[in-house]
Design a protein around this motif. Structure first.
Motif, short mmCIF file in Angstrom:
data_model
loop_
_atom_site.label_atom_id
_atom_site.label_comp_id
_atom_site.label_asym_id
_atom_site.label_seq_id
_atom_site.Cartn_x
_atom_site.Cartn_y
_atom_site.Cartn_z
N CYS A 120 0.84 -1.21 0.00
CA CYS A 120 0.00 0.00 0.00
C CYS A 120 0.86 1.25 0.00
O CYS A 120 0.62 2.19 -0.78
CB CYS A 120 -0.93 0.01 1.22
N SER A 155 -3.00 2.72 4.69
CA SER A 155 -2.02 1.67 4.37
C SER A 155 -1.81 0.75 5.57
O SER A 155 -1.80 -0.48 5.43
CB SER A 155 -0.68 2.30 3.96
N LEU A 217 -3.22 -2.63 -6.21
CA LEU A 217 -2.12 -1.75 -5.80
C LEU A 217 -0.93 -1.89 -6.74
O LEU A 217 -0.28 -0.89 -7.09
CB LEU A 217 -1.69 -2.10 -4.37
#
Length: 321
Positions: A120, A155, A217
């Motif tokens: 992330c 994240s 991602l």
């Protein structure tokens, strides 16, 4: 009367209370050398990433979104390597490779949590570089302090929850018979092979969850860099292209090493002949990447070099006084 087969079945079904991390134990003559090598790596990782955190916190020139995310990444790398290396060092020194049932699953959870959080953060950092290079006039609007804090928090939180379902499910499985994990940490695939119950469903769920959290991602990171490289190639001057590329080259190197080694490890077929290679490649994204990240950013970023020089001068002055 109880039959022999029934007794054997009962023994085989005895629940496992601890696991053995086989790791690199098949080279007993190299254990001290391995200990010194990995201890050096651990010390360098802690010192390098802690230094990055100190620089980002103390130097006002580094109070920008890019270095805010880099500080988060360095914190994550400290936790990441501390999840795996201390247990490895103990096994090298004492030759005791056992890890408790709960300790193994705690390590599995922390590893999955931190890997997801790192994917992330790397994606967020690539998006930050995309905005800085491709949309510079809108950069300060899109990357204000609230957005940066929200992205960093998201994240960490996504990593926290992404692996919870799989790890909790795996703790409910029955593990019996052979308790040796052919790896240097409690990874999902080697651990799932020790379960006596059918793991086909949990393997499918784990694949779906990992794809859900990591594939978008990864694609965001790839798309960001395609746009970045296209924008850089459209710059007319060589100096302009070099300046633009220097702002994202460090992150691109980190992303390549992390994703490259991670993908190779999990794409390789599960062949006993390749397990040694798999373990070696696993050290790249679990142990070596956290160590080299500070080196890459400090050696290639002018702002970090300047901040490091200021910190050195401050330390020298404080020692003199």
């Amino acid at each position: 009367m109880v039959s022999v087969d029934a007794v054997a079945t009962s023994i085989n079904q005895t629940a496992i209370t601890e696991f053995i991390l086989l790791g690199f134990g098949h080279h007993p003559e190299l254990q001290i050398l391995f200990f010194l090598i990995f201890l050096s790596i651990y010390i360098l990782t802690l010192m390098g990433n802690l230094l990055i955190v100190v620089l980002v916190v103390n130097d006002r020139q580094l109070h920008t979104p890019m270095y805010f995310f880099l500080g988060n990444l360095s914190c994550l790398e400290i936790f990441y390597t501390s999840t795996i290396l201390p247990r490895m060092l103990v096994s090298f020194l004492t030759e005791n490779r056992t890890i408790s049932f709960s300790g193994c699953f705690i390590q599995l959870y922390l590893f999955g949590f931190l890997v997801t959080a790192e994917t992330c953060l790397l994606s967020v950092m690539s998006y930050d570089r995309y905005l800085a290079i491709c949309k510079p006039l809108q950069y300060s609007f899109h990357m204000n302090s609230k957005v940066c804090i929200s992205l960093a928090a998201a994240s960490w939180i996504s990593g926290c929850f992404s692996v919870s379902v799989v790890v909790i499910w795996m703790t409910q499985l029955t593990y019996c018979g052979f308790n040796g994990i052919d790896h240097f940490f409690c990874d999902f695939i080697p651990l799932s092979k020790l379960a006596c119950t059918d793991t086909s469903l949990i393997m499918v769920i784990a694949l779906m969850l990992s794809s859900l959290f990591t594939f978008p991602l990864f694609m965001l990171t790839i798309t960001s860099y395609i746009c970045i490289i296209s924008a850089i190639l459209r710059i007319s001057t060589t100096s302009g292209r070099q300046k633009a590329f220097s702002t994202c080259s460090s992150h691109l190197i980190v992303v390549t090493i992390f994703y490259g080694s991670l993908m190779i490890v999990y794409v390789l077929p599960d062949d006993p002949k390749l397990r040694g290679l798999t373990k070696v490649l696993s050290t790249f994204y679990t142990i070596l990447t956290p160590m080299i990240n500070p080196l890459i950013y400090s050696l290639r970023n002018k702002e970090v070099k300047v901040a490091l020089g200021k910190l050195g001068q401050t330390c020298m002055l404080s020692l003199r006084t």
